[in-house]
Motif scaffolding. Sequence first.
Motif, mmCIF file in Angstrom:
data_model
loop_
_atom_site.group_PDB
_atom_site.id
_atom_site.type_symbol
_atom_site.label_atom_id
_atom_site.label_comp_id
_atom_site.label_asym_id
_atom_site.label_seq_id
_atom_site.Cartn_x
_atom_site.Cartn_y
_atom_site.Cartn_z
ATOM 1 N N VAL A 81 -15.897 -17.287 -20.287
ATOM 2 C CA VAL A 81 -14.986 -17.574 -19.176
ATOM 3 C C VAL A 81 -14.460 -16.262 -18.617
ATOM 4 C CG1 VAL A 81 -12.876 -18.754 -18.449
ATOM 5 C CG2 VAL A 81 -14.327 -19.772 -20.215
ATOM 6 N N PHE A 82 -14.477 -16.138 -17.309
ATOM 7 C CA PHE A 82 -14.022 -14.916 -16.623
ATOM 8 C C PHE A 82 -12.743 -15.202 -15.857
ATOM 9 C CE2 PHE A 82 -14.212 -12.372 -12.594
ATOM 10 C CZ PHE A 82 -14.003 -11.118 -13.160
ATOM 11 N N LEU A 83 -11.747 -14.336 -16.034
ATOM 12 C CA LEU A 83 -10.490 -14.424 -15.288
ATOM 13 C C LEU A 83 -10.516 -13.339 -14.217
ATOM 14 C CD1 LEU A 83 -7.802 -16.054 -15.415
ATOM 15 C CD2 LEU A 83 -6.841 -14.148 -16.709
ATOM 16 N N PRO A 84 -10.578 -13.709 -12.928
ATOM 17 C CA PRO A 84 -10.863 -12.724 -11.864
ATOM 18 C C PRO A 84 -9.627 -12.037 -11.294
ATOM 19 C CG PRO A 84 -10.932 -14.926 -10.957
ATOM 20 C CD PRO A 84 -10.610 -15.079 -12.423
ATOM 21 N N ARG A 94 0.947 -7.575 -12.222
ATOM 22 C CA ARG A 94 0.532 -7.020 -13.509
ATOM 23 C C ARG A 94 -0.542 -7.854 -14.197
ATOM 24 N NH1 ARG A 94 6.362 -6.519 -13.525
ATOM 25 N NH2 ARG A 94 6.968 -4.330 -13.342
ATOM 26 N N ALA A 95 -0.961 -8.957 -13.570
ATOM 27 C CA ALA A 95 -2.033 -9.771 -14.142
ATOM 28 C C ALA A 95 -3.327 -8.969 -14.155
ATOM 29 C CB ALA A 95 -2.217 -11.050 -13.345
ATOM 30 N N SER A 96 -4.176 -9.203 -15.156
ATOM 31 C CA SER A 96 -5.431 -8.457 -15.266
ATOM 32 C C SER A 96 -6.586 -9.411 -15.540
ATOM 33 C CB SER A 96 -5.346 -7.407 -16.376
ATOM 34 O OG SER A 96 -5.081 -8.007 -17.629
ATOM 35 N N GLY A 97 -7.786 -8.939 -15.247
ATOM 36 C CA GLY A 97 -8.976 -9.742 -15.467
ATOM 37 C C GLY A 97 -9.466 -9.647 -16.907
ATOM 38 N N MET A 98 -10.361 -10.551 -17.282
ATOM 39 C CA MET A 98 -10.907 -10.517 -18.635
ATOM 40 C C MET A 98 -12.120 -11.424 -18.754
ATOM 41 S SD MET A 98 -8.446 -12.998 -20.928
ATOM 42 C CE MET A 98 -9.529 -12.730 -22.316
ATOM 43 N N PHE A 99 -12.953 -11.152 -19.760
ATOM 44 C CA PHE A 99 -13.977 -12.079 -20.221
ATOM 45 C C PHE A 99 -13.503 -12.654 -21.550
ATOM 46 C CE2 PHE A 99 -16.613 -9.400 -17.449
ATOM 47 C CZ PHE A 99 -17.338 -10.364 -16.756
ATOM 48 N N ILE A 140 -22.910 -13.379 -18.366
ATOM 49 C CA ILE A 140 -21.797 -12.611 -17.803
ATOM 50 C C ILE A 140 -21.680 -12.876 -16.301
ATOM 51 C CG2 ILE A 140 -21.005 -10.268 -17.262
ATOM 52 C CD1 ILE A 140 -22.182 -9.413 -19.988
ATOM 53 N N MET A 141 -22.824 -12.857 -15.622
ATOM 54 C CA MET A 141 -22.771 -13.060 -14.175
ATOM 55 C C MET A 141 -22.433 -14.506 -13.824
ATOM 56 S SD MET A 141 -22.861 -10.995 -11.779
ATOM 57 C CE MET A 141 -21.693 -11.796 -10.668
#
Length: 507
Positions: free
Chosen positions: A337-340, A353-358, A370-371
């Motif tokens: 799951v990716f958080l954009p 201040r929110a950041s992305g992640m896998f 990943i894609m």
Amino acid sequence: MKDGVVLGIDAGTSSVKTSLFTVQGTLIREMSFPVNVLSPAKDQFEMDVDLLFKELRRVIKEIVVGFENQVQGIGLSVSSPTLIFLDRNQEAIRPGIVYLDNRSIKEVEEGVERFGGTNMYFARVGNNPSPSTCVAATVNWIRSNEPETWNQTVQIGFLNTYLGVKLTGNVAVDPTVSSYSGLMRVRNPYSWESEFLEIFDIDEKYLPEILPSFGKVGVLKGDIASQIGLPAGIPVAIGAADTASTSFALGVHKHGDVFQSMGTSEVITFCLNTPNFSPAFMNRGHVIPGMWLSNGAMSTAGASIQWALKNIFPELSSEKELENLAQSSPRGAKGLVFLPYLCGERSPVFDTRASGMFFGLTINTCKADIMRAVYEGVAYGMQQIYKIGSERWNVSPEYIKCVGGASKSALAIQLRADVLNKQIRTIESSNTAAYGAAMLGAMAAGIYTKIEDVPCIEDYGRVVEPKSDNVSFFEKHSEIYRQLYPNLKELMRVQYGLLNGDILQSE
């Protein structure tokens, strides 16, 4: 039969598109030129509006060749907000400050304190407090940090203010743009709020008159007319913010109408007949008096795809190759799951201040997963925003219109249909905002006197239905996405503090 042509100008942060239409809405020709957004310092983003207008004059002169005596009206569509400071000669004193700019975070926080807190600010203004929805704070930053600019300032305006004054000599703005000022109640976007002016210590004499988006700011001045090859006296509409102009062009006119714009950022827009705003959205007056638009805006939707191409898969040559790679992974991306949130986020969290992640990487994760996760994560984000809006306003449209470059992606469109459980209709036109601007110009010229008489764009490219088995699958899997930010919010704040040298306290 109505005769003549109208000119629509869509001035954005990446390009300016100028389009010539018949008054019935048929495209005759269009031209564009790029815009460079400058970043003179960290968190600062500006554009050279004088250079923009110089290039615009050149393009208009070219595009009207053969139609010089047929142009009936001109209308404006602009990125919003772009803050402009004008001197006594109606010249821009400094570059325009665009909506990406975050220099005034401290001034926003100081203003919020004077309102009595974030919740009170939203309740009274109608938007969350941020530099992109509260340009009053940026005005105060300029006053404190650039006193030479402030001392020369006679009027404060926006990008359509600037273009309007250069074309006509008159100063104005419209309610779709003024809604992001922090100086009015969005429920009443046609008047500045004296109490808010006092809170931010801004005299109303600096502010432009607020006209309806189709209102005539004036007529084309003689000196400019001669420079661009047109006769003087052509009516100019003050126009609207680009999302609002697109809404107008697509016929998003009544409560419950919804459309989606898919580009570097992605926005889903609900049309409302009452100012019952959600704090998960950016809210503004509509082109149509007595109506409002609530924009659920993700900052780095399409930008996440571009980021992946540049930084993870540089060996691939195009976004189409990325899409093909993603399609070779099964739905759900094997649990990844990716958080954009690559530049903080606007809707629905409004957290710089929110950041992305896998989340969910395993030994079995491959490049295709990943894609695929990136494509699905962006879709989950739009699903989250759509659910908030549809439930709050009891809205369930038969279909959703989609515009923008990313709407050409078969995978992205199918994912939107599946996660929203809605039919998606893509719009072929690449100039919807310019079209809306041109039709506002037609109204300013009196060619159309009723909004319902203005022709709308309905040239659908694809009609995509949701797949029932995918709908149920993504409904279950998107729950993980929705839990990531609330469970990691405090860690994101700590991480942001470490990277930026801040000491942050848990809330």
